[in-house]
Write an enzyme that holds these catalytic residues in place. Structure first.
Site, PDB file in Angstrom:
ATOM      1  N   TYR A 170      -3.266   4.322  -2.655  1.00  0.00           N
ATOM      2  CA  TYR A 170      -2.979   4.557  -1.235  1.00  0.00           C
ATOM      3  C   TYR A 170      -1.964   5.677  -1.005  1.00  0.00           C
ATOM      4  O   TYR A 170      -1.851   6.187   0.104  1.00  0.00           O
ATOM      5  CB  TYR A 170      -2.484   3.255  -0.574  1.00  0.00           C
ATOM      6  CG  TYR A 170      -3.564   2.211  -0.497  1.00  0.00           C
ATOM      7  CD1 TYR A 170      -4.427   2.160   0.590  1.00  0.00           C
ATOM      8  CD2 TYR A 170      -3.741   1.299  -1.531  1.00  0.00           C
ATOM      9  CE1 TYR A 170      -5.429   1.206   0.661  1.00  0.00           C
ATOM     10  CE2 TYR A 170      -4.746   0.343  -1.472  1.00  0.00           C
ATOM     11  CZ  TYR A 170      -5.595   0.306  -0.378  1.00  0.00           C
ATOM     12  OH  TYR A 170      -6.601  -0.628  -0.325  1.00  0.00           O
ATOM     13  N   HIS A 187       0.813  -1.211   0.000  1.00  0.00           N
ATOM     14  CA  HIS A 187       0.000   0.000   0.000  1.00  0.00           C
ATOM     15  C   HIS A 187       0.852   1.268   0.000  1.00  0.00           C
ATOM     16  O   HIS A 187       0.409   2.336   0.412  1.00  0.00           O
ATOM     17  CB  HIS A 187      -1.004   0.012   1.167  1.00  0.00           C
ATOM     18  CG  HIS A 187      -2.120  -0.955   0.974  1.00  0.00           C
ATOM     19  ND1 HIS A 187      -3.193  -1.069   1.825  1.00  0.00           N
ATOM     20  CD2 HIS A 187      -2.347  -1.882  -0.004  1.00  0.00           C
ATOM     21  CE1 HIS A 187      -4.017  -2.003   1.403  1.00  0.00           C
ATOM     22  NE2 HIS A 187      -3.522  -2.516   0.287  1.00  0.00           N
TER      23      HIS A 187
END
Length: 417
Positions: A240, A193
């Site tokens: 992200y 992420h």
């Protein structure tokens, strides 16, 4: 071949089942394991109907007994959520009280999830070591994937972490280029992420520059970031990265808006009603909105390579071991790897510039402290991890978030008085 899916009562599970039904005929038994008997009683029969629809000869079983489910498994997939959607909603809301991102995999919410999750996953893995077949692989899809995978590796387990971000970009780039997905090899680099696509090779030629020239605004819209950022970086960051590059904008968007967890909870209720229909034997369109796009293809492909040793390329979470020279060998990174029966070996990575390396190193340092907080407990360790996180990084914020995190999760931490 037996595959055990821990967290098999998830509404995600039919996506996984559909992938094995379509893509892997070698599965002889797929066992769903979950403490929630009510969910299993719905998801299990639906999974069985999906297998039958595709004419798959494998057996679907389900159980609330973890040991029974793990016994004799060749592969253990872990996809659990400790505390359910209520805990997720908490992770997405309590940081906002301090003006910080509310998210379940990064910032204070991500730390809370890691601390709830890692002890449970380690217990599952310890049981698998005793009960699964010798040499069985653990494939971790549980968020925060990088942290959970590092905890598993630190404990000596034969584990690899999986995320669907890279395969999503591979599929998108392939469609834009008019080639098969397998023809695209990504220079996918970073931490779970916290990754960037720096190249997209087709027949040894990097096609990303032309993709960015022709589709810059579309790619920027996909990751919800200004195109200026992609232009400057010369790469495509994952969605992200928005929590880092547009932190304050996201915080304002989150204030007063329904959380992703609240939306998913409503969606799950509807999905479970649909799964209960005895006539349903295909995954409903609504499941695509639940998240986890291409999860089944990523999981089936990775497991196939681990068991067959075919040497295919997959983007996974593995030990750094010198791949990124600015991180410790013990760090867990997410990169494109060649995968065979011995595990995943990172492909050669071109030097990572300071604009990426600085942030990767900063977050990796936080992750070391987060592992200590999750495995050893203690308020001071929680505070230290939050103070080290680039989305927190201030004493007053770290103190306030520590108090909120512990108050919200006291039922999950035995050491909290």
């Amino acid at each position: 071949m037996k595959i055990a899916v821990v967290g098999g009562g998830s509404t995600y599970t039919p996506e996984l089942i559909d992938g094995f039904a379509r893509l892997n005929a070698e599965v002889t038994e797929l066992t769903l394991v979950d403490p929630a008997a009510d969910r299993l009683s719905v998801v299990g029969p639906f999974a069985e109907r999906i297998f039958r629809r595709y004419g798959h000869a494998g057996r679907i079983s389900w159980t609330t007994d973890l040991d029974e489910g793990l016994t004799g498994a060749d592969v253990v997939i872990i996809q659990l959520r400790v505390g359910g959607q209520n805990a997720r909603i908490s992770d997405e809301t309590f940081p906002l009280e301090c003006g910080c991102i509310g998210q379940e995999t990064t910032g204070a919410g991500g730390l809370a999830k890691a601390m709830r999750t890692i002890p449970v996953v380690l217990d599952v893995a310890d049981r698998a070591r005793r009960l699964a077949k010798p040499g069985a692989w653990i494939v971790n899809f549980t968020n925060p994937t990088g942290l959970v995978t590092r905890a598993l590796l630190d404990a000596g387990h034969r584990a690899v972490g999986l995320c669907n971000v890279a395969i999503g970009f591979q599929r998108r780039f392939a469609a834009m280029l008019g080639v098969e997905p397998e023809a695209v090899t990504l220079d996918h680099v970073g931490l779970n992420h916290l990754t960037w696509e720096r190249a997209a090779y087709v027949d040894g030629v990097d096609r990303l520059p032309e993709l960015m020239a022709a589709h810059l605004d579309e790619l920027a819209e996909t990751v919800v970031l200004p195109s200026r950022i992609l232009e400057s970086l010369g790469s495509v960051p994952s969605y992200y990265l928005r929590y880092f590059y547009s932190h304050d904008v996201v915080v304002e968007e989150e204030r007063g808006a329904p959380t992703r967890g609240q939306k998913v909870a409503e969606m799950e209720a509807t999905l479970l009603e649909m799964y209960a229909d005895p006539a349903l034997d295909t995954k409903p369109e609504l499941l695509a909105k639940r998240g986890g796009a291409f999860y089944s293809e990523a999981a089936v492909g990775l497991i196939g390579s681990l068991l067959s040793g075919d040497g295919a390329v997959h983007s996974v979470n593995v030990r750094n071991n010198g791949t990124l020279p600015f991180l410790s060998d013990e760090a867990v990174i997410e990169v494109s790897c060649r995968v065979d029966g011995s595990g995943a070996t990172p492909l050669p990575v071109t030097p990572v510039g300071p604009h990426l390396a600085g942030l990767i190193a900063h977050v990796s340092g936080y992750e070391e402290l987060a592992i200590l907080a999750a495995t050893l407990g203690g308020r001071e360790r929680v505070y230290q991890a939050l103070l080290a996180h680039p989305l927190v990084g201030q004493h007053d914020l770290a103190e306030g978030l520590t108090d909120l995190l512990l108050a919200e999760n006291a039922a999950h931490f035995k050491w909290v008085s």
